[in-house]
Write a protein that holds these residues in place. Structure first.
Motif, PDB file in Angstrom:
ATOM      1  N   GLU A 121      -5.988 -47.622 -94.087  1.00  0.00           N
ATOM      2  CA  GLU A 121      -5.269 -48.558 -93.222  1.00  0.00           C
ATOM      3  C   GLU A 121      -5.254 -49.966 -93.823  1.00  0.00           C
ATOM      4  OE1 GLU A 121      -7.235 -48.175 -89.477  1.00  0.00           O
ATOM      5  OE2 GLU A 121      -6.155 -46.341 -88.918  1.00  0.00           O
ATOM      6  N   LYS A 125      -1.980 -51.909 -95.274  1.00  0.00           N
ATOM      7  CA  LYS A 125      -1.625 -53.188 -94.670  1.00  0.00           C
ATOM      8  C   LYS A 125      -1.538 -54.274 -95.732  1.00  0.00           C
ATOM      9  CE  LYS A 125      -2.595 -56.046 -90.637  1.00  0.00           C
ATOM     10  NZ  LYS A 125      -3.418 -56.198 -89.406  1.00  0.00           N
ATOM     11  N   TYR A 134      -8.155 -57.350 -90.030  1.00  0.00           N
ATOM     12  CA  TYR A 134      -8.490 -55.973 -89.644  1.00  0.00           C
ATOM     13  C   TYR A 134      -9.812 -55.978 -88.901  1.00  0.00           C
ATOM     14  CZ  TYR A 134      -9.083 -50.915 -89.989  1.00  0.00           C
ATOM     15  OH  TYR A 134      -9.230 -49.581 -89.697  1.00  0.00           O
TER      16      TYR A 134
END
Length: 351
Positions: A121, A125, A134
């Motif tokens: 993730e 990103k 995050y």
């Protein structure tokens, strides 16, 4: 089905030959050249070296080890390699194993699935070039209460989306890979067992994400040794130390994913014997305990016609990129094995 090549680890005494093999694979039209890392050579440097001396072939990390790099660093490396190679980079990730993660990197080998999900993730990103923030269990960016602020990647990759692969063996990891990645890097794949040991789990992950297997790259690596069909038993013997190392000695007794895979393929008793002997220091005994059938099922051995038949079986099982590790004691033998791969693809009608 496409063909790839895996150079393995740099620094194993075949470095000049490896570059020659990569350049020949480029000339022959292979789709991708992968390089590995463990606790010797790093894959990023090797891939840069190969990309600089090839023209068309993709270069891929098989794998970048997750405990070795912060996810933002991996995004930086991927963006740089993609830019330098003209859009030819494929990002392969993996958690490595407990011995390397904790012994070499000092990173606790716990909750590998959750770590992988967060890592992917963050990488994805960061690659969008949006400002990176995050909040997860394993990573929080920026760190709270300090001077850090959300930053964005300054490098412009050649492509908006760099293909992301995960090295997966166990059912849960395979399912998550199908859910969050663009492809799966598989090892010790048997065409006869691929549906039960891998594909059905990948498919379940794709379905969880509302996707099908279309466009998902199933990418196993198989050693290839060219010879006459009558010599298949001798060719199989070449890979006994390699198979014994993974099935018997990788990870720990409780956490050996390759041993567990052999068990799922129906070799429960044999896998236990191989591990017992290997961990007791009897590496020769462990190698001798490996059934020839297990080696034959997870390699490509024999004549071009025999290899072509096996390639058809892998294509039918759902493989989309078949990565070869061409064996040979000399560069000429490795090049001959490499060329046999393309010849077999043509005879199989897959080229």
């Amino acid at each position: 089905m496409q063909l790839g090549i895996n150079l393995g680890y740099w620094g194993a005494g075949m470095d000049a030959d490896n570059l020659a093999v990569a350049k020949e694979a480029d000339r022959l039209g292979y789709a991708v050249c992968w390089a590995a890392e463990a606790y010797g050579s790093d894959a990023a440097t090797v891939l840069t070296w190969v990309a600089a001396q090839t023209e068309r072939i993709d270069v891929g990390s098989a794998i970048f080890q997750i405990p070795a790099r912060q996810p933002a660093m991996t995004a930086m490396t991927a963006a740089t390699l993609d830019s330098l190679s003209g859009g030819r980079f494929r990002l392969g990730l993996g958690v490595s194993g407990p011995q390397v993660s904790e012994g070499w990197y000092g990173v606790k080998f716990d909750k590998p699935l959750a770590r992988t999900r967060e890592y992917v993730e963050i990488v994805r990103k960061a690659m969008t070039r949006e400002r990176l923030s995050y909040e997860g269990t394993h990573w929080t960016l920026p760190l709270p209460g300090g001077p850090g602020k959300p930053l964005k990647l300054t490098v412009h990759p050649e492509r908006e989306h760099i293909p992301l692969y995960i090295a997966a063996i166990g059912p849960k990891n395979l399912e998550q890979t199908g859910e969050i990645a663009d492809g799966a890097l598989l090892i010790f794949p048997s065409a006869d067992h691929l549906e039960d040991t891998a594909i059905k789990h990948l498919r379940a992950g794709r379905e969880k994400a509302g996707l099908t297997m279309d466009g998902f790259d199933v990418c196993p690596t198989l050693p290839l040794a060219l010879g006459e069909d009558k010599d298949v038993p001798a060719l199989a013997d070449m890979f006994r130390p390699y198979t014994a190392l993974y099935v018997g000695g990788m990870g720990s007794r409780k956490q050996n994913f390759y041993n567990q895979l052999a068990q799922r393929m129906g070799y429960e008793k044999e896998a236990a014997e191989i591990q017992d002997k290997y961990l007791a220091g009897d590496k020769e005994g462990a190698a001798a305990a490996i059934p020839q059938q297990l080696i034959d099922q997870t390699t490509l051995l024999g004549s071009v016609d025999r290899i072509a038949d096996r390639m058809n079986a892998y294509a039918a099982a759902g493989v989309t990129t078949l990565t070869l590790a061409p064996a040979g004691f000399t560069l000429d033998e490795r090049i001959a094995s490499l060329r046999a791969g393309t010849d077999a693809m043509e005879r199989a009608g897959l080229a």
